[in-house]
Design an enzyme around this catalytic site. Structure first.
Site, short mmCIF file in Angstrom:
data_model
loop_
_atom_site.label_atom_id
_atom_site.label_comp_id
_atom_site.label_asym_id
_atom_site.label_seq_id
_atom_site.Cartn_x
_atom_site.Cartn_y
_atom_site.Cartn_z
N ARG A 185 -5.71 1.81 18.31
CA ARG A 185 -5.40 0.37 18.21
C ARG A 185 -4.92 -0.24 19.52
NH1 ARG A 185 -2.81 0.35 12.04
NH2 ARG A 185 -4.82 0.45 10.98
N ASP A 229 2.20 -1.37 12.04
CA ASP A 229 0.89 -1.78 11.54
C ASP A 229 0.61 -3.26 11.81
OD1 ASP A 229 0.57 0.80 10.66
OD2 ASP A 229 1.24 0.37 8.62
N GLN A 279 5.02 9.16 7.27
CA GLN A 279 4.14 10.12 6.59
C GLN A 279 4.62 11.54 6.79
OE1 GLN A 279 0.20 9.08 7.99
NE2 GLN A 279 0.25 7.13 6.90
N SER A 297 7.72 8.92 12.01
CA SER A 297 6.55 8.76 11.13
C SER A 297 6.99 8.92 9.68
CB SER A 297 5.49 9.82 11.46
OG SER A 297 4.61 9.97 10.36
N LYS A 309 -4.16 5.77 14.90
CA LYS A 309 -4.32 5.09 13.61
C LYS A 309 -5.81 5.10 13.23
CE LYS A 309 0.08 4.22 13.23
NZ LYS A 309 0.88 4.94 12.24
N LYS A 346 0.84 -1.21 0.00
CA LYS A 346 0.00 0.00 0.00
C LYS A 346 0.87 1.26 0.00
CE LYS A 346 -2.77 0.80 3.74
NZ LYS A 346 -2.47 2.08 4.40
N SER A 347 1.88 1.29 0.87
CA SER A 347 2.72 2.49 0.97
C SER A 347 3.41 2.78 -0.37
CB SER A 347 3.79 2.28 2.04
OG SER A 347 3.21 2.12 3.31
N ARG A 382 -7.96 12.09 12.94
CA ARG A 382 -6.52 11.78 13.11
C ARG A 382 -5.70 13.07 13.04
NH1 ARG A 382 -5.32 6.77 9.28
NH2 ARG A 382 -3.27 6.95 10.25
O1 SPQ Z 1 -2.40 5.48 5.50
P1 SPQ Z 1 -2.83 5.15 6.89
O2 SPQ Z 1 -4.30 5.24 7.03
O3 SPQ Z 1 -2.12 5.97 7.95
O4 SPQ Z 1 -2.42 3.60 7.11
C1 SPQ Z 1 -1.68 2.85 8.09
C2 SPQ Z 1 -2.24 1.37 8.01
O5 SPQ Z 1 -2.38 0.69 9.01
O6 SPQ Z 1 -2.48 0.96 6.87
C3 SPQ Z 1 -1.77 3.41 9.52
F1 SPQ Z 1 -2.87 3.41 10.06
O7 SPQ Z 1 -0.30 2.72 7.73
C4 SPQ Z 1 0.66 3.80 7.77
C5 SPQ Z 1 1.74 3.48 8.77
O8 SPQ Z 1 1.23 3.29 10.06
C6 SPQ Z 1 1.22 3.93 6.38
C7 SPQ Z 1 2.49 4.71 6.34
C8 SPQ Z 1 3.02 5.19 5.05
O9 SPQ Z 1 2.65 4.64 3.98
O10 SPQ Z 1 3.85 6.11 5.06
C9 SPQ Z 1 3.23 4.97 7.48
C10 SPQ Z 1 2.80 4.58 8.83
O11 SPQ Z 1 2.27 5.70 9.51
P2 SPQ Z 1 3.17 6.85 10.19
O12 SPQ Z 1 2.18 7.71 10.92
O13 SPQ Z 1 4.08 6.17 11.12
O14 SPQ Z 1 3.86 7.58 9.14
#
Ligand code: SPQ
Length: 427
Positions: free
Chosen positions: A345, A314, A168, A166, A341, A21-22, A122
């Site tokens: 969770r 995750d 993201q 993070s 999340k 997905k990422s 969020r």
């Molecule tokens: O995209 P979303 O909704 O945040 O999805 C999740 C998941 O469980 O599918 C988190 F709820 O994954 C994130 C992950 O926890 C996906 C991600 C990314 O693609 O960069 C990074 C992680 O989050 P973060 O907050 O640590 O950057």
């Protein structure tokens, strides 16, 4: 929609794990702002990734879906996006919302990003604060939540110590810096997934990387690529766990992404005594991948915390399930991020597993699980959180009697067809 799961006698077989997905999100984003076409194979056609496709189509990027797993993005160049004529809806996807915030901050047009009920709860201040330091003109509801209103502005690079690890936030700042007039220096407290860094470099972007520090550079041009998306280890996690817990099982999971920033679950399960082997390894676009072979195992409790957490964040719900079947105590700590999340969770994992008879308690930064405890089927809620719905389905395979999961449809966020794959393995 509800799903009822009954106990499995044995699991066996070979499956191909759907795309990461990422990485799928990032391929659409970088492809859209690159020059020329980007061909993406083994793309994850799930609700979250479709939110990202819709967002870029709204900004004038032609994106063709040629078969369910192949996507061609007609890149418009760094400055080729068009103003969207309505708010961009990121749906349930935190990745879409936060990465887009960075990408849109330095455009020459204004935009609004919103999302579904879960995503609007969020935290977005984690991107609002550093983007403002870069000169972005960005406001959110209560300065913290979606919808975000972004007025395209001139940006400058910053020195930023991220308060939480993070991917993201890191990716948001890297994307914003593409449009800035000076580089940014970004420090992470622990290394989070590095897919943006790997893919941006493959597209011709410049980054200097020293452990937990990144120097991101403004870009003149990115170039369209062929991206092959590896299988998502976060999706494989459910089958790895099922293979360990269901008696007499052997599963082969083909083509799974093995980027070390994502493989914490393999390290933990091996430490717990899991029989897990890796075969047929290869690399594509800097991303390692391979087949995972997992066999039923007797597990022992362990302690999970510190720098490991971002490498398995995750997967914690399904690791907690495995811990209910392990001998002894498992402590999960330093995982406060779980609270923000798709659901809280910590609370929701404890709720579901307690209803199934587990000996589990929530702590402020994780949970403590005493095992092994036999599980007993019950009605549980997914809380609209895809990772919890799938964790509950795997629990149903080892629980006595029937396990019914409410709001099952949320699995489409990351793994459409999950139950068909699971059913195909039951012998
Ligand atoms: O995209 P979303 O909704 O945040 O999805 C999740 C998941 O469980 O599918 C988190 F709820 O994954 C994130 C992950 O926890 C996906 C991600 C990314 O693609 O960069 C990074 C992680 O989050 P973060 O907050 O640590 O950057």
């Amino acid at each position: 929609m509800k799903l009822t799961v009954t106990p499995a006698k044995r699991l066996a077989g070979e499956i191909r794990i759907p795309g990461d997905k990422s990485i799928s999100h990032r391929a659409i984003m970088l492809g859209s702002i690159a020059k020329g076409d980007t061909h993406i194979s083994h793309f994850l056609m799930s609700d979250d990734c479709l939110s990202t496709i819709r967002a870029f189509r709204q900004m004038g990027v032609p994106i063709e879906i040629t078969n369910p797993e192949t996507v061609i993005v007609k890149g418009q160049g760094l400055h080729g996006l068009k103003a969207p004529n309505s708010a961009i809806d990121a749906g349930n996807s935190g990745t879409t919302a936060r990465l887009l915030a960075g990408l849109l901050a330095g455009q020459s047009f204004n935009s609004i990003i919103t999302g579904d009920d879960s995503l609007r709860k969020r935290p977005m201040d984690r991107v609002i604060i550093p983007l403002r330091q870069m000169g972005a003109n960005i406001t959110g509801t209560q300065d913290k939540y979606l919808p975000l209103s972004i007025r395209g502005s001139a940006l400058k690079g910053i020195n930023y110590h991220m308060p939480v690890a993070s991917a993201q936030v890191k990716s948001c700042l890297i994307l914003a810096t593409l449009y800035a007039d000076t580089p940014s220096r970004i420090f992470e407290p622990a290394l989070s997934r590095n897919h943006t860094e790997l893919m941006l470099q493959a597209f011709g972007g410049r980054l200097d990387i020293y452990n937990n520090e990144i120097i991101a550079y403004p870009a003149n041009q990115l170039y369209g690529q062929h991206v092959h998306v590896p299988g998502d280890i976060s999706s494989a996690a459910f089958f790895i766990t099922a293979g360990l817990l269901v008696p007499n099982s052997t599963l082969v999971l083909k083509g799974v992404g093995l980027n070390p920033t994502r493989t914490g679950i393999l390290d933990v399960y091996k430490e717990m005594g899991g029989d897990i082997a890796i075969e047929n390894t290869s690399t594509s676009g800097g991303e390692p991948m391979g087949d995972i072979i997992v066999k039923t195992s007797n597990l022992e409790g362990t302690v999970i915390g510190g720098q490991l957490i971002p490498r398995l964040i995750d997967e914690i719900p399904v690791i907690a399930l495995a811990a209910t079947q392990a001998q002894g105590t498992t402590i999960i700590k330093d995982a406060q991020e779980l609270k923000v999340k798709e659901s809280n969770r910590i609370a929701t994992v404890v709720d579901i597993l307690s209803r199934l008879g587990a000996d589990i308690e929530a702590t402020d930064d994780g949970m403590v699980i005493h095992g092994p405890t036999p599980l007993k089927g019950n009605q549980v809620d997914s809380f609209g959180d895809h990772r919890l719905a799938m964790m509950a389905a795997i629990a149903g395979l080892i629980a006595q009697g029937e396990t019914t999961i409410n709001s099952w449809e949320c699995v489409n966020i990351s793994f459409p067809g999950f139950y068909d794959v699971l059913s195909s393995l039951q012998k």
